[in-house]
Design an enzyme around this catalytic site. Structure first.
Site, PDB file in Angstrom:
ATOM      1  N   ASP A  62       0.992  -1.052  -0.141  1.00  0.00           N
ATOM      2  CA  ASP A  62       0.192  -0.055   0.031  1.00  0.00           C
ATOM      3  C   ASP A  62       0.691   1.077  -0.067  1.00  0.00           C
ATOM      4  OD1 ASP A  62      -1.630   2.123   0.568  1.00  0.00           O
ATOM      5  OD2 ASP A  62      -2.970   1.199   2.271  1.00  0.00           O
ATOM      6  N   SER A 142      -0.298  16.953 -10.138  1.00  0.00           N
ATOM      7  CA  SER A 142      -1.778  16.803 -10.747  1.00  0.00           C
ATOM      8  C   SER A 142      -1.820  18.333 -11.166  1.00  0.00           C
ATOM      9  CB  SER A 142      -2.932  16.722  -9.754  1.00  0.00           C
ATOM     10  OG  SER A 142      -4.118  17.074 -10.193  1.00  0.00           O
ATOM     11  N   TYR A 155      -6.571  17.006  -1.532  1.00  0.00           N
ATOM     12  CA  TYR A 155      -5.837  16.545  -2.737  1.00  0.00           C
ATOM     13  C   TYR A 155      -5.201  17.867  -3.377  1.00  0.00           C
ATOM     14  CZ  TYR A 155      -5.103  14.384  -7.217  1.00  0.00           C
ATOM     15  OH  TYR A 155      -4.637  13.658  -8.603  1.00  0.00           O
ATOM     16  N   LYS A 159      -1.134  17.940  -3.359  1.00  0.00           N
ATOM     17  CA  LYS A 159      -0.472  18.101  -4.751  1.00  0.00           C
ATOM     18  C   LYS A 159       0.529  19.255  -4.774  1.00  0.00           C
ATOM     19  CE  LYS A 159      -1.718  14.121  -6.496  1.00  0.00           C
ATOM     20  NZ  LYS A 159      -0.620  13.092  -6.838  1.00  0.00           N
TER      21      LYS A 159
END
Length: 260
Positions: A62, A142, A155, A159
């Protein structure tokens, strides 16, 4: 002669989607590759489908766990004797929400998965690459590493942080024959996006998964989602000798979404 003959790569989240495209691009140019994923069965399927024989292997783990990320680096070196290209590609969200509704569990997961995983892998890889004065670290960031959208604050934050880490690390090893770069994909309909997209759309105030795809596509110049092969092609370039003087950079693969 392939562009990566004699090179060895490892890829987190490498059994499908973007990571799989990277693996296939590297193998086609002569590299040996270790792909990582959580599911051993999917790992075996990936190896069979790629058909690379002894030039590819799988490491189960993981990417949100430190021992798995460091274990991948160590396994790759033990398996093939070196590590030339480290692709820290895995990432995503599970149950994203606006800041006011974000759970501690989701916030911590996104930090571990999107940011800490990159730090753990980069640190371990550089410890091997620095004495050899050679290497490539490629991070999948991203467009949200430069832009912010409602409903995906963790997120976007992680990023953004990854991009800063890439820039700092590149400065640290720039004279040692090592490059550190980030690729910033736009929307790609990966398995993770398909799995989590409907809930993410709700968190972003959109009317379902199709509306999410339409919104991201409309923001681009090409008016469609990007493709994993398009990211794989950029990763191949960054892994090659042609990109030896390119480091600390953010490479958008977003169909013209990025405003700067």
């Amino acid at each position: 002669m392939g562009k990566l003959d004699g090179k060895v790569a490892c890829i987190t989240g490498g059994t499908r989607s973007i990571g799989r495209a990277m693996a296939e691009a590297f193998i086609a140019e002569g590299a040996k590759v270790v792909v990582n994923g959580r599911n051993a069965e999917k790992g075996a399927e990936c190896l069979a489908e790629m058909g690379a024989g002894d030039n590819a292997d799988f490491y189960a783990g993981d990417a949100a766990k430190q021992d798995a990320v460091e274990g991948l680096i160590d396994f790759t070196i033990e398996r093939y004797g070196q590590l030339d290209i480290c692709c820290l590609n895995s990432g995503g969200v599970l149950n994203t929400a606006p800041v006011a509704q974000m759970s501690d569990e989701e916030w911590q997961l996104e930090i571990d998965w999107n940011l800490n995983h990159v730090f753990w892998g980069m640190r371990r890889a550089l410890q091997h690459m620095i004495p050899r004065e050679s290497g490539r670290v490629i991070v999948t960031s991203s467009v949200e590493g430069k832009l912010g959208k409602p409903g995906i604050p963790g997120y976007s934050a992680t990023k953004h942080a990854v991009n800063g880490l890439v820039k700092a690390a590149a400065q640290e090893v720039g004279t040692l024959g090592i490059t550190v770069n980030a690729i910033l994909p736009g929307l790609i309909e990966t398995d993770i996006v398909r799995d989590t997209g409907p809930d993410s759309a709700v968190a972003m105030g959109l009317d379902g998964y199709d509306a999410l795809i339409e919104m991201f596509s409309a923001e681009s110049a090409i008016k469609r989602p990007n493709k994993v092969e398009e990211v794989g092609a950029v990763a191949l370039f960054l892994a090659s000798d042609a990109a030896r003087n390119m480091t600390g950079n953010m490479f958008p693969v977003d169909g013209g979404t990025m405003p700067y």
